[in-house]
Every structure is written in C-alpha cells, then in structure tokens.
Design a protein around this motif. Structure first.
Motif, PDB file in Angstrom:
ATOM      1  N   ILE A 125       0.855  -1.193   0.000  1.00 20.48           N
ATOM      2  CA  ILE A 125       0.000   0.000   0.000  1.00 20.48           C
ATOM      3  C   ILE A 125       0.886   1.236   0.000  1.00 20.48           C
ATOM      4  O   ILE A 125       1.780   1.360   0.840  1.00 20.48           O
ATOM      5  CB  ILE A 125      -0.904   0.028   1.248  1.00 20.48           C
ATOM      6  CG1 ILE A 125      -1.732  -1.244   1.352  1.00 20.48           C
ATOM      7  CG2 ILE A 125      -1.807   1.266   1.223  1.00 20.48           C
ATOM      8  CD1 ILE A 125      -2.432  -1.398   2.689  1.00 20.48           C
ATOM      9  N   PHE A 126       0.664   2.137  -0.945  1.00 24.04           N
ATOM     10  CA  PHE A 126       1.336   3.440  -0.930  1.00 24.04           C
ATOM     11  C   PHE A 126       0.358   4.438  -0.315  1.00 24.04           C
ATOM     12  O   PHE A 126      -0.683   4.739  -0.889  1.00 24.04           O
ATOM     13  CB  PHE A 126       1.722   3.876  -2.348  1.00 24.04           C
ATOM     14  CG  PHE A 126       2.587   5.109  -2.381  1.00 24.04           C
ATOM     15  CD1 PHE A 126       3.967   5.006  -2.408  1.00 24.04           C
ATOM     16  CD2 PHE A 126       2.028   6.375  -2.347  1.00 24.04           C
ATOM     17  CE1 PHE A 126       4.775   6.139  -2.417  1.00 24.04           C
ATOM     18  CE2 PHE A 126       2.806   7.512  -2.354  1.00 24.04           C
ATOM     19  CZ  PHE A 126       4.188   7.399  -2.383  1.00 24.04           C
ATOM     20  N   GLU A 127       0.704   4.931   0.879  1.00 27.59           N
ATOM     21  CA  GLU A 127      -0.198   5.800   1.631  1.00 27.59           C
ATOM     22  C   GLU A 127       0.427   7.175   1.846  1.00 27.59           C
ATOM     23  O   GLU A 127       1.617   7.286   2.148  1.00 27.59           O
ATOM     24  CB  GLU A 127      -0.539   5.161   2.983  1.00 27.59           C
ATOM     25  CG  GLU A 127      -1.498   5.953   3.845  1.00 27.59           C
ATOM     26  CD  GLU A 127      -2.767   6.331   3.110  1.00 27.59           C
ATOM     27  OE1 GLU A 127      -3.065   7.537   3.041  1.00 27.59           O
ATOM     28  OE2 GLU A 127      -3.452   5.422   2.593  1.00 27.59           O
ATOM     29  N   GLU A 128      -0.389   8.223   1.697  1.00 27.26           N
ATOM     30  CA  GLU A 128       0.103   9.592   1.836  1.00 27.26           C
ATOM     31  C   GLU A 128      -0.256  10.230   3.170  1.00 27.26           C
ATOM     32  O   GLU A 128       0.193  11.338   3.464  1.00 27.26           O
ATOM     33  CB  GLU A 128      -0.432  10.456   0.688  1.00 27.26           C
ATOM     34  CG  GLU A 128       0.059   9.983  -0.677  1.00 27.26           C
ATOM     35  CD  GLU A 128      -0.288  10.949  -1.793  1.00 27.26           C
ATOM     36  OE1 GLU A 128      -1.135  11.829  -1.566  1.00 27.26           O
ATOM     37  OE2 GLU A 128       0.302  10.825  -2.881  1.00 27.26           O
ATOM     38  N   ASP A 170       5.070  15.080  -4.699  1.00 31.69           N
ATOM     39  CA  ASP A 170       6.379  15.648  -4.382  1.00 31.69           C
ATOM     40  C   ASP A 170       7.525  14.723  -4.753  1.00 31.69           C
ATOM     41  O   ASP A 170       8.626  15.185  -5.064  1.00 31.69           O
ATOM     42  CB  ASP A 170       6.471  15.972  -2.881  1.00 31.69           C
ATOM     43  CG  ASP A 170       5.442  17.006  -2.455  1.00 31.69           C
ATOM     44  OD1 ASP A 170       5.019  17.796  -3.327  1.00 31.69           O
ATOM     45  OD2 ASP A 170       5.062  17.009  -1.269  1.00 31.69           O
ATOM     46  N   ASP A 171       7.295  13.422  -4.689  1.00 33.36           N
ATOM     47  CA  ASP A 171       8.372  12.457  -4.925  1.00 33.36           C
ATOM     48  C   ASP A 171       7.873  11.295  -5.771  1.00 33.36           C
ATOM     49  O   ASP A 171       7.691  10.184  -5.284  1.00 33.36           O
ATOM     50  CB  ASP A 171       8.910  11.946  -3.585  1.00 33.36           C
ATOM     51  CG  ASP A 171      10.132  11.048  -3.755  1.00 33.36           C
ATOM     52  OD1 ASP A 171      10.754  11.093  -4.840  1.00 33.36           O
ATOM     53  OD2 ASP A 171      10.452  10.299  -2.805  1.00 33.36           O
ATOM     54  N   PRO A 172       7.640  11.523  -7.073  1.00 27.57           N
ATOM     55  CA  PRO A 172       7.171  10.432  -7.943  1.00 27.57           C
ATOM     56  C   PRO A 172       8.173   9.299  -8.060  1.00 27.57           C
ATOM     57  O   PRO A 172       7.817   8.178  -8.410  1.00 27.57           O
ATOM     58  CB  PRO A 172       6.934  11.125  -9.286  1.00 27.57           C
ATOM     59  CG  PRO A 172       7.733  12.387  -9.233  1.00 27.57           C
ATOM     60  CD  PRO A 172       7.771  12.804  -7.806  1.00 27.57           C
ATOM     61  N   GLY A 173       9.464   9.578  -7.735  1.00 30.08           N
ATOM     62  CA  GLY A 173      10.471   8.533  -7.810  1.00 30.08           C
ATOM     63  C   GLY A 173      10.276   7.424  -6.802  1.00 30.08           C
ATOM     64  O   GLY A 173      10.889   6.352  -6.916  1.00 30.08           O
ATOM     65  N   ALA A 223      -5.761   9.871 -11.308  1.00 28.80           N
ATOM     66  CA  ALA A 223      -5.228  10.209 -12.635  1.00 28.80           C
ATOM     67  C   ALA A 223      -3.733  10.473 -12.559  1.00 28.80           C
ATOM     68  O   ALA A 223      -2.961  10.007 -13.407  1.00 28.80           O
ATOM     69  CB  ALA A 223      -5.962  11.429 -13.192  1.00 28.80           C
ATOM     70  N   THR A 224      -3.297  11.218 -11.529  1.00 29.82           N
ATOM     71  CA  THR A 224      -1.870  11.505 -11.369  1.00 29.82           C
ATOM     72  C   THR A 224      -1.079  10.230 -11.161  1.00 29.82           C
ATOM     73  O   THR A 224      -0.026  10.017 -11.775  1.00 29.82           O
ATOM     74  CB  THR A 224      -1.656  12.455 -10.171  1.00 29.82           C
ATOM     75  OG1 THR A 224      -2.358  13.670 -10.404  1.00 29.82           O
ATOM     76  CG2 THR A 224      -0.185  12.754  -9.959  1.00 29.82           C
ATOM     77  N   CYS A 225      -1.582   9.351 -10.290  1.00 29.13           N
ATOM     78  CA  CYS A 225      -0.898   8.084 -10.030  1.00 29.13           C
ATOM     79  C   CYS A 225      -0.805   7.247 -11.299  1.00 29.13           C
ATOM     80  O   CYS A 225       0.241   6.663 -11.594  1.00 29.13           O
ATOM     81  CB  CYS A 225      -1.635   7.315  -8.940  1.00 29.13           C
ATOM     82  SG  CYS A 225      -0.909   5.697  -8.557  1.00 29.13           S
ATOM     83  N   THR A 226      -1.884   7.179 -12.053  1.00 32.71           N
ATOM     84  CA  THR A 226      -1.890   6.393 -13.296  1.00 32.71           C
ATOM     85  C   THR A 226      -0.817   6.878 -14.255  1.00 32.71           C
ATOM     86  O   THR A 226      -0.067   6.077 -14.835  1.00 32.71           O
ATOM     87  CB  THR A 226      -3.274   6.465 -13.958  1.00 32.71           C
ATOM     88  OG1 THR A 226      -4.258   5.915 -13.078  1.00 32.71           O
ATOM     89  CG2 THR A 226      -3.298   5.705 -15.272  1.00 32.71           C
ATOM     90  N   MET A 227      -0.706   8.189 -14.411  1.00 34.20           N
ATOM     91  CA  MET A 227       0.281   8.746 -15.333  1.00 34.20           C
ATOM     92  C   MET A 227       1.711   8.478 -14.852  1.00 34.20           C
ATOM     93  O   MET A 227       2.593   8.121 -15.640  1.00 34.20           O
ATOM     94  CB  MET A 227       0.041  10.245 -15.501  1.00 34.20           C
ATOM     95  CG  MET A 227      -1.314  10.567 -16.133  1.00 34.20           C
ATOM     96  SD  MET A 227      -1.606  12.331 -16.365  1.00 34.20           S
ATOM     97  CE  MET A 227      -0.471  12.661 -17.719  1.00 34.20           C
TER      98      MET A 227
END
Length: 550
Positions: free
Chosen positions: A142-145, A167-170, A191-195
């Motif tokens: 799980i990627f949680e913010e 902030d940190d797509p890497g 949408a941002t995560c998908t891209m």
C-alpha cells in the motif's frame, strides 16, 4: 546523490540555533538596560545568566527589583518569551525528532515488486479485498500519503510505503515489476498516479476506483485498464434486493406459466417452521412445495437434504403451486410485495438506488434530513414520527443508505421495531460493521468494500469471491443419469442444492409425483436452484439444458 537532511533533523538544528540566539540577545539587552537605565552595570555573563533563568522560569536570585519602567516591562515580557519557546517550539521541533529516531522507520520507496499488487491509498473500498489477499497469501503493497494512517497500517502488519506522490514520484520507481496497480484515491489523484506509473514503464493492468462514471473515458485515455464505480454498483445491488422488478426472484419462471410460483417467507420466532429440520416438516409430501434455500444475514444457502435446519428469522425461498404456497405462507409469514419502497439517506448511493427503482417503475418515498428535489419526507430516520409519515409499516421494502455506520446500526434497530415484517436493506460503510447491522435486524447488508472486493477479486485473485446477489433460476434439463430415479427422493440430487419442481412428459407438465413415479429418458425436467447449484447439478448428472418449448 546529494546529502539530504531529514525534516525532523532540520527542525532540531533550527531549535539549537534559536535557543542560544534568544539567550544571547535577551542577555545583551538586559546588560545594556541595567547599565544605562538602572545605573547598576552587569557583565555579559551576568546578563546571559539572567536570561537563562527567566526563560526557564527558575528565578532571579538577588536581581529581583527594577526601577526604570522600560526595564520593568522588559523583565515582565521575557518570561512569556520563555514560555513560548518551551511549550510551543519544543513539541514542534524536538518531539518529532525523537519520534523519528526511536520508532520503526517507515518505508519511503517501493520494495521489490515482483508478483506484487500495488494499492495507491487505503480506504473502506479495498478493506475486504486486502483481507482476502492476506487469507490467500497474495503479495501486496500500500502506498499511503497520510502519515498517521500509514503508521496504523504498519502496526497492523501491512506492507506499507509512506510518501507524497506529487512531491516524490520517484518513490514508485520499482512499480515496473508489479503484477497490477489499483488506484483508490480521489479521481484527480488517481489520474496523477496512473500517469506516474505509466511513466515509470509499468505495462500491466491498472484498475481505478472512481467516484463518478463520467471519468471512465479520460481515465482509460491516460492509461487505466479499467475504471469501476463501487458506490454506483452498491446502489444497484441494494435496489435489486428491494425490488423484484429489477432482479426477478427466479429467471425462467415463465417456462411453467401459472402452474408453479415462487415466494419468500420470513420464518417468525415461534413459527411451526422455526428451528425444525426440513425432512421433519414434509413440505413436499404434504403441500407439494420445495424449499430452494434460505437467506440469512445476507447470504443465500441452498437446502441440501432433509437434515437442513430452518433458521428462525431466515427468509425461505419456496417454489410450488400458488395455492399451496399460500398455505405454507400462513405457517411462516409472507413477505409483503405491495406498498412503496422507502429509502432513507439521499446521498450518492441513495440517489443511485432511487434512480434504478424509478426506472423499474417502483413507487418510492425518500427520507432525508434536508429538503431538496426528490425528497418526500424531511426528518430524522431515528424519529418514529418521521417513519410514520413515510409509511414504513406499509412499505414493501425499506432501504437505509446512510453515510455513518453508527447511525445505520441504530436506525436499523429503530426501523425494525416500527416495521418488523418489512424487508430491510442497509448500506454499510466499513465491512467489519456488517455483523453489528445484522444483529440490529437487517435482512440484507452490504458495504462498498464488499462490492469493490468482488469486482477486483475477479481480476486480481485466482478465486472468485461469492457474488453479492445469489440469483435463482428455473432451467429445462434432460434427465441424464437421473433416469429411473424419483424426482423428490434422491439424496445425491438433494446434495447439489437443486430441486426438480416439474416433469414434462408427452407434452404434459406434472407437478405432483406419487412414490411409484420414475423419471424416463424422454422426460424434460424443470430444475430450480441458484446458478452455482445448477452447475453442480449438471456436473453430477451429466446433463444439460434442453430447448425451450414454443
């Protein structure tokens, strides 16, 4: 890679700079004030000593009297500055540092992701599915913010990564190795995560859980494999339980015309059916009716032989001649099918329920706290007067689509007290609360997590989760290996969960069978059961459907 100072360390360094600077500044001002305003000079060391005592509120020793008003004002203000530093800055700067140092460190980047499913953001919609993943031993991350939620998930032994994707797509650099990705945030964040996932070279399936179906085309355009709207599917599932027009109780009933009907009976406490074995009741022998199964706490189970126990409070599904069904209904309690459908809670799910019910031609009454288009009764569903105005006692079904589970539990108990005989369908927000709502009196309770879990399990797990709605079907079957058997007296047939309700022989349909009756090779059998039990029947007796009569 350039050296990066962690935020907590940076805050501690800030504190270590602020405190000495504050002591030095206040000590210098005290030294100058005593020299030029009070006429009693102090050294810089004495000034610093006074400043440290004032900031920490430990006292002034012999320096405890000042004549000049500016000095007096200065001395009055300085302790408040100390209070500010101690009680405001320390918790902000020091405590986070020690929390970060002594707690188990959160992951900030994806681990190796081979054969692993990535879930972007945690929430009720994936709650049930993750439990299924744990049960089956399937790997997931799980990627949680939300930091607090991420810590909670880690404490629950979930494999969780904390970060801010914008902030940190890497942090998702290893997603290329993943088996699949599920996005469970808001539509924009999904949408941002998908891209970002596609930019990292991930070529596998991405499943997005959306709030609105209108976003499906653009989400697919930017890289999603499929987009699901669990809230709308949940509304459809609730509507299908409330209305027989949306989900007919038995597909194919027209095959037998008016000779055989299907009815649902609630087994009352104290009924002569409650708590008894099916074999002891002899409903087929005495009345010519067959009990297909029973609904209990939202699950439909088919009967499997004479040892099947009829539960008090269950809803029996029975097929047989209409006149005989009426007699059995008087033994239990028929479910009313006239009257309006009452819905409480006119949010996104409630609106979907009403939309489907109106499309099916159902008469509906909507209860909501606030007035507005489509609301018929304004009031609190917990208020008996509101329920009376909505006519719940005369409803054919009641749907509670409330946004809060605590309110839903109490509302279920209140409504059940006011309308004990009316089918009650309840929306659940968090799957673990389902059992409480059933205990409060619901006939059918379902959560968004169950719906989303059912949808996603089909795509992500090797096994398919039990469907939300068990459908009952009539099917014309050839006899197969049942030739020479009695339609009602066959233990193997009973174990499949199906019932032979009629036999067509020489263009005559028979629905009553004496003990000498035997199935012949040219007979056509009318078999009734759930979709799963019909599949078991076909495998067991090497049979299949026949063409429908014209």
């Amino acid at each position: 890679m350039p050296f990066k100072i962690k935020p907590a360390t940076r805050r501690l360094l800030t504190l270590l700079t602020i405190l000495p600077t504050a002591v030095l500044t206040l000590g210098t001002l005290y030294m100058l004030g005593m020299t030029h305003l009070e006429g009693t000079p102090r050294t810089l060391l004495e000034g610093i000593q006074w400043a440290s005592e004032s900031i920490t509120n430990t006292g002034y020793g012999h320096d405890n009297h000042w004549e000049h008003p500016v000095m007096a004002s200065f001395v009055i203000v300085t302790p408040f500055i100390g209070q500010f530093l101690i009680f405001l800055i320390f918790p902000v700067l020091v405590l986070p540092y020690f929390e970060e140092k002594f707690e188990v460190r959160m992951q900030h980047e994806l681990p190796p992701m081979a054969d692993t499913v990535l879930f972007y953001r945690y929430g009720p919609a994936i709650e049930s599915l993750l439990e299924e993943f744990k049960r089956s031993g399937s790997r997931f991350v799980i990627f949680e913010e939300d930091l607090e939620l991420a810590r909670n998930l880690r404490d629950r032994k979930y494999n969780v990564v904390f970060g801010k994707l914008a902030d940190d797509p890497g942090a998702l650099a290893r997603v290329k190795e993943a088996r699949a990705v599920v996005t469970n945030a808001g539509d924009h964040a999904n949408a941002t995560c998908t891209m970002i996932v596609r930019e990292h070279g991930f070529s596998g399936p991405i499943y997005a859980l959306a709030d609105e179906p209108i976003y499906r085309p653009p989400m697919i355009q930017i890289g999603a494999t499929d987009v699901f709207t669990p809230a709308h599917v949940l509304g459809a599932a609730m509507a299908s339980r409330a209305s027989t027009r949306i989900s007919p109780p038995a597909e194919g009933m027209h095959l037998l015309g008016t000779q055989v009907g299907l009815a649902e009976f609630r087994v009352r406490n104290g009924s002569e059916l409650a708590g008894r074995r099916l074999g002891d009741l002899r409903l087929r022998e005495e009345y010519g009716v067959s009990v297909i199964g029973q609904w209990r706490e939202g699950s439909f189970t088919t009967t499997k032989g004479p040892e099947t126990l009829i539960d008090s409070g269950a809803i029996l599904v029975v097929v047989g001649p209409p006149l005989q069904l009426e007699k059995v209904g008087r033994m239990a309690m028929p479910i009313r099918r006239d009257g309006p459908i009452v819905l409480a809670g006119f949010g996104a799910v409630g609106r979907k329920v009403i939309e489907m019910l109106h499309d099916a031609g159902e008469n509906c009454v909507v209860i909501d706290l606030l007035p507005g288009p489509g609301v018929d009764v304004v009031g609190n569903v917990l208020d008996n007067a509101t329920l009376a105005r909505a006519g719940v006692a005369n409803a054919s079904a009641i749907v509670l689509a409330l946004a809060d589970d605590s309110e839903a539990v109490f509302a279920t108990a209140v409504v059940r007290d006011q309308a004990p005989e009316v089918p009650l369908i309840v929306r659940v927000n968090r799957t673990p609360n389902t059992a409480r709502i059933y205990k409060a009196g619901a006939d059918f309770a379902i959560s968004q997590g169950q719906v989303a879990g059912q949808i996603l399990a089909y795509h992500l797990l090797d096994e398919q989760i039990i469907p939300v709605e068990s459908r009952i079907k009539f099917s014309r079957q050839n006899p197969g290996t049942l030739v020479g058997s009695h339609p009602w007296h066959n233990e193997t047939l009973e174990q499949t969960g199906t019932k032979i309700v009629a036999v067509e022989r020489s263009q005559t349909v028979l629905i009553e069978f004496d003990d000498s009756f035997r199935i012949q090779a040219n007979d056509v059998l009318y078999v009734c059961g759930s979709l799963n039990s019909l599949e078991r029947y076909q495998r067991q007796f090497q049979t299949g459907p026949t063409a429908t009569r014209h």
